[in-house]
Write a protein that holds these residues in place. Structure first.
Motif, PDB file in Angstrom:
ATOM      1  N   PRO A  56       0.797  -1.231   0.000  1.00 53.03           N
ATOM      2  CA  PRO A  56       0.000   0.000   0.000  1.00 53.03           C
ATOM      3  C   PRO A  56       0.831   1.284   0.000  1.00 53.03           C
ATOM      4  N   PHE A  57       2.086   1.199   0.414  1.00 50.53           N
ATOM      5  CA  PHE A  57       2.935   2.395   0.399  1.00 50.53           C
ATOM      6  C   PHE A  57       3.462   2.689  -1.000  1.00 50.53           C
ATOM      7  N   LEU A  58       3.418   1.693  -1.882  1.00 53.36           N
ATOM      8  CA  LEU A  58       4.025   1.829  -3.206  1.00 53.36           C
ATOM      9  C   LEU A  58       3.018   2.438  -4.180  1.00 53.36           C
ATOM     10  N   LYS A  59       3.463   3.440  -4.902  1.00 49.14           N
ATOM     11  CA  LYS A  59       2.539   4.064  -5.870  1.00 49.14           C
ATOM     12  C   LYS A  59       2.330   3.127  -7.056  1.00 49.14           C
ATOM     13  N   ASP A  60       1.248   3.329  -7.791  1.00 51.34           N
ATOM     14  CA  ASP A  60       1.007   2.521  -8.988  1.00 51.34           C
ATOM     15  C   ASP A  60       2.125   2.771  -9.978  1.00 51.34           C
ATOM     16  N   GLY A  61       2.637   1.698 -10.564  1.00 50.84           N
ATOM     17  CA  GLY A  61       3.760   1.839 -11.481  1.00 50.84           C
ATOM     18  C   GLY A  61       5.095   1.853 -10.758  1.00 50.84           C
ATOM     19  N   GLY A  62       5.068   1.796  -9.423  1.00 55.28           N
ATOM     20  CA  GLY A  62       6.312   1.812  -8.648  1.00 55.28           C
ATOM     21  C   GLY A  62       7.041   0.485  -8.726  1.00 55.28           C
ATOM     22  N   ILE A  63       8.267   0.497  -8.224  1.00 54.60           N
ATOM     23  CA  ILE A  63       9.127  -0.685  -8.324  1.00 54.60           C
ATOM     24  C   ILE A  63       9.287  -1.343  -6.957  1.00 54.60           C
ATOM     25  N   ALA A  64       9.186  -2.664  -6.936  1.00 54.56           N
ATOM     26  CA  ALA A  64       9.476  -3.405  -5.708  1.00 54.56           C
ATOM     27  C   ALA A  64      10.692  -4.278  -5.956  1.00 54.56           C
ATOM     28  N   VAL A  65      11.713  -4.127  -5.119  1.00 51.40           N
ATOM     29  CA  VAL A  65      12.917  -4.939  -5.241  1.00 51.40           C
ATOM     30  C   VAL A  65      12.963  -5.886  -4.052  1.00 51.40           C
ATOM     31  N   LEU A  66      12.957  -7.178  -4.349  1.00 50.60           N
ATOM     32  CA  LEU A  66      12.980  -8.169  -3.277  1.00 50.60           C
ATOM     33  C   LEU A  66      14.290  -8.932  -3.337  1.00 50.60           C
ATOM     34  N   MET A  67      15.056  -8.848  -2.242  1.00 47.35           N
ATOM     35  CA  MET A  67      16.273  -9.648  -2.149  1.00 47.35           C
ATOM     36  C   MET A  67      15.900 -10.894  -1.361  1.00 47.35           C
ATOM     37  N   LEU A  68      15.625 -11.958  -2.091  1.00 45.17           N
ATOM     38  CA  LEU A  68      15.090 -13.160  -1.457  1.00 45.17           C
ATOM     39  C   LEU A  68      16.223 -14.042  -0.937  1.00 45.17           C
ATOM     40  N   LYS A  69      16.196 -14.275   0.365  1.00 47.80           N
ATOM     41  CA  LYS A  69      17.199 -15.166   0.960  1.00 47.80           C
ATOM     42  C   LYS A  69      16.533 -16.519   1.167  1.00 47.80           C
ATOM     43  N   ALA A  70      16.844 -17.446   0.281  1.00 48.42           N
ATOM     44  CA  ALA A  70      16.150 -18.744   0.284  1.00 48.42           C
ATOM     45  C   ALA A  70      16.358 -19.488   1.600  1.00 48.42           C
ATOM     46  N   ARG A  71      17.550 -19.377   2.161  1.00 48.10           N
ATOM     47  CA  ARG A  71      17.864 -20.090   3.406  1.00 48.10           C
ATOM     48  C   ARG A  71      16.909 -19.716   4.548  1.00 48.10           C
ATOM     49  N   SER A  72      16.445 -18.474   4.537  1.00 53.18           N
ATOM     50  CA  SER A  72      15.546 -18.045   5.614  1.00 53.18           C
ATOM     51  C   SER A  72      14.134 -18.542   5.395  1.00 53.18           C
ATOM     52  N   VAL A  73      13.782 -18.827   4.149  1.00 56.32           N
ATOM     53  CA  VAL A  73      12.418 -19.266   3.869  1.00 56.32           C
ATOM     54  C   VAL A  73      12.266 -20.730   4.233  1.00 56.32           C
ATOM     55  N   ASP A  74      13.142 -21.563   3.704  1.00 61.84           N
ATOM     56  CA  ASP A  74      13.056 -22.993   3.983  1.00 61.84           C
ATOM     57  C   ASP A  74      14.395 -23.645   3.656  1.00 61.84           C
ATOM     58  N   VAL A  75      15.079 -24.130   4.704  1.00 59.19           N
ATOM     59  CA  VAL A  75      16.406 -24.709   4.468  1.00 59.19           C
ATOM     60  C   VAL A  75      16.329 -26.014   3.696  1.00 59.19           C
ATOM     61  N   ARG A  76      15.145 -26.646   3.711  1.00 61.35           N
ATOM     62  CA  ARG A  76      15.061 -27.957   3.073  1.00 61.35           C
ATOM     63  C   ARG A  76      14.966 -27.846   1.564  1.00 61.35           C
ATOM     64  N   LYS A  77      14.493 -26.679   1.101  1.00 62.08           N
ATOM     65  CA  LYS A  77      14.265 -26.543  -0.328  1.00 62.08           C
ATOM     66  C   LYS A  77      15.460 -25.928  -1.033  1.00 62.08           C
ATOM     67  N   LYS A  78      15.535 -26.211  -2.312  1.00 61.04           N
ATOM     68  CA  LYS A  78      16.576 -25.591  -3.124  1.00 61.04           C
ATOM     69  C   LYS A  78      16.210 -24.132  -3.333  1.00 61.04           C
ATOM     70  N   SER A  79      17.244 -23.342  -3.491  1.00 56.71           N
ATOM     71  CA  SER A  79      17.094 -21.922  -3.735  1.00 56.71           C
ATOM     72  C   SER A  79      16.137 -21.643  -4.908  1.00 56.71           C
ATOM     73  N   GLU A  80      16.256 -22.460  -5.973  1.00 53.17           N
ATOM     74  CA  GLU A  80      15.425 -22.230  -7.176  1.00 53.17           C
ATOM     75  C   GLU A  80      13.955 -22.489  -6.876  1.00 53.17           C
ATOM     76  N   GLU A  81      13.719 -23.538  -6.080  1.00 51.96           N
ATOM     77  CA  GLU A  81      12.334 -23.863  -5.720  1.00 51.96           C
ATOM     78  C   GLU A  81      11.689 -22.696  -4.973  1.00 51.96           C
ATOM     79  N   VAL A  82      12.424 -22.199  -3.967  1.00 50.47           N
ATOM     80  CA  VAL A  82      11.902 -21.085  -3.174  1.00 50.47           C
ATOM     81  C   VAL A  82      11.637 -19.880  -4.060  1.00 50.47           C
ATOM     82  N   ALA A  83      12.572 -19.627  -4.986  1.00 45.67           N
ATOM     83  CA  ALA A  83      12.420 -18.492  -5.886  1.00 45.67           C
ATOM     84  C   ALA A  83      11.157 -18.648  -6.725  1.00 45.67           C
ATOM     85  N   GLU A  84      10.935 -19.854  -7.220  1.00 45.27           N
ATOM     86  CA  GLU A  84       9.766 -20.100  -8.065  1.00 45.27           C
ATOM     87  C   GLU A  84       8.470 -19.856  -7.292  1.00 45.27           C
TER      88      GLU A  84
END
Lengths: 285, 199
Positions: free
Chosen positions: B138-166
């Motif tokens: 809600p803070f982002l204006k329409d047409g704005g950019i969101a940059v996500l630096m995804l750290k796969a290890r924090s999401v799920d250590v059991r999964k591969k980085s690519e899986e988490v990204a997908e």
């Protein structure tokens, strides 16, 4: 009505937040912005139109002053809970241990070069006594060993400080498994509030993260115990019931941490019941 | 972005964390900071002087200080007290940097401080990284950019980085974002994926 840090805006009617920065922050603490439905973020132009600020520059300067004050206030609150310093004390204690061991090892090697006929074999000399002997060496080795000796004295007194503080900060956990183990668990969790929120199963394997993640990843056997292994009733338990004892201790610890965090005082009746339960588990089979 | 002989730099007061200086500019090391790493790996990202940025997971203010060199205003959200001590010190010397001590999971609490932004930059080591971004959209204006630096290890250590990204990509699309670019931060940061989206 929309509420922001600087005041309220209701259909073009502006009401500024009253009082000094502390009052402004008190008000901010109560504001809960509905970010999901029809949320309108702060508009600096609108705030200036209300006459609260001359321009964007002034707006930002005032906002920064308020948020920095807020952050400072929250840092002070977080650090004054007593567990923050305990965490640092535990980390220092474990680090000193490591350093003393490393330095002693190096000093012994040095000593052996200076005394070619010497061997530690069959002498049953503890590291502490070895340092005592080496202290008498002349020159740099003796001086350094005196320092190592002083450092291990510091270690002992720091250990007592840790125990004492743990008794005050987390009396029930401390009574259950001893000050040092309780403090190390809290340190690993990252704070008493975090420890109080952890399930028993997590407390059971705190400090065994390596084994736990290798279990999750490749299916090696799960760890039975982490830091709580250092508690005598876990490591003295017969192998076949050790996992069971460890589970019982962790279960009671999870409760003790909650009492410590939310009530903050020793509950002797709980401790007694918990001890009995753990003893019963240990005796089985 | 400003480059000097292939090195990403930013223009501002140096000495924040002992960074190297090049022709009076602050060197922005891709090994230390994820944003220049993403740019070197081809992310179509540009920080411009008219941008307002909401930065989630500001930590010690290392990356934030560089972002603040480029853009108009940065709202830097950080939760932990220890890094916040450093962030305040960085913010004191940068008038366009607003430090906010708050939990990125709870925008309703710090929402009264933040204006509409052109970019959300998120770098938090939490299991629910996509959800945190959704809550802050809600803070982002329409047409704005969101940059996500995804750290796969924090999401799920059991999964591969690519899986988490997908999975995260799917989650981002479901919240109405268009993914413009996605790529890893190898060899600078392991198990990280950078995703650039537009609202």
């Amino acid at each position: 009505m929309r509420s922001y840090w600087f005041g309220d805006i209701d259909n073009g009617v502006c009401t500024p937040a009253q009082g000094d920065e502390d009052r402004v922050l008190e008000r901010c603490d109560t504001i809960r912005v509905k970010v999901d439905t029809g949320f309108v973020p702060v508009s600096v132009d609108e705030a200036c139109d209300c006459g609260f600020f001359a321009d964007r520059e002034e707006y930002l300067a005032r906002l920064r002053s308020v948020t920095i004050r807020d952050a400072r206030r929250k840092i002070v609150a977080a650090f004054s809970e007593g567990d923050a310093e305990l965490i640092q004390m535990v980390r220092m204690l474990d680090e000193i241990d490591e350093v003393v061991n490393l330095l002693t090892e190096k000093a012994v090697e040095w000593y052996l070069v200076r005394n070619p006929g010497f061997s530690r074999k069959y002498k049953s000399m503890s590291a502490k006594r070895m340092v005592g002997v080496m202290k008498k060496e002349r020159g740099p080795l003796g001086r350094i060993c005196a320092e190592i000796d002083g450092l291990s004295d510091q270690r002992s007194s720091l250990m007592q400080d840790v125990s004492k503080r743990t008794d005050a900060v987390m009396p029930n956990c401390s009574a259950l498994v001893g000050g040092l183990v309780a403090a190390r668990l809290m340190e690993r969790a990252g704070g008493l509030s975090v420890l109080a929120g952890l399930p028993a199963s997590t407390i059971q394997v705190l400090g065994a993260e390596g084994a736990l993640f290798s279990h999750l990843r490749s299916g090696s056997p799960p760890p039975k115990h982490g830091i709580i292994f250092q508690h005598r009733r876990v490591h003295n338990a017969p192998r076949n019931v050790r996992g069971k004892v460890s589970r019982a201790v962790a279960g009671k610890l999870a409760i003790a941490a909650k009492i410590d965090y939310y009530r903050g005082e020793l509950d002797p009746a709980f401790i007694e019941r918990a001890q009995d339960r753990i003893d019963v588990v240990g005796e089985k089979e | 972005m400003k480059l000097i002989r292939g090195t990403i730099v930013s223009v501002g007061e140096g000495g924040v964390y002992g960074e190297r200086m090049l022709n009076g500019c602050r060197v922005w090391d891709p090994h230390r900071s994820k944003l220049p790493a993403a740019i070197i790996n081809g992310a179509p990202l540009d920080l411009t002087a008219d941008m307002r940025v909401l930065y989630l997971g500001a930590a010690n203010g290392t990356t934030v200080s560089h972002v603040a060199d480029y853009v108009e205003t940065v709202y830097a959200v950080e939760f932990a007290p220890r890094p916040m001590q450093d962030l305040i010190e960085v913010a004191r010397r940068r008038p366009n940097l607003v430090p906010i001590m708050g939990d990125a999971n709870r925008p309703e609490v710090y929402g009264c401080f933040v204006e509409q932004v052109d970019m959300i930059y998120q770098d938090v080591a939490q299991p629910n990284q996509a959800d945190i971004l959704r809550k802050n959209l809600p803070f982002l204006k329409d047409g704005g950019i969101a940059v996500l630096m995804l750290k796969a290890r924090s999401v799920d250590v059991r999964k591969k980085s690519e899986e988490v990204a997908e999975e995260t990509c799917t989650a981002l699309r479901e919240m109405g974002l268009t993914i413009v670019w996605s790529g890893t931060l190898d060899p600078f940061h392991r198990d990280h994926t950078c995703m650039i989206c537009t609202k």
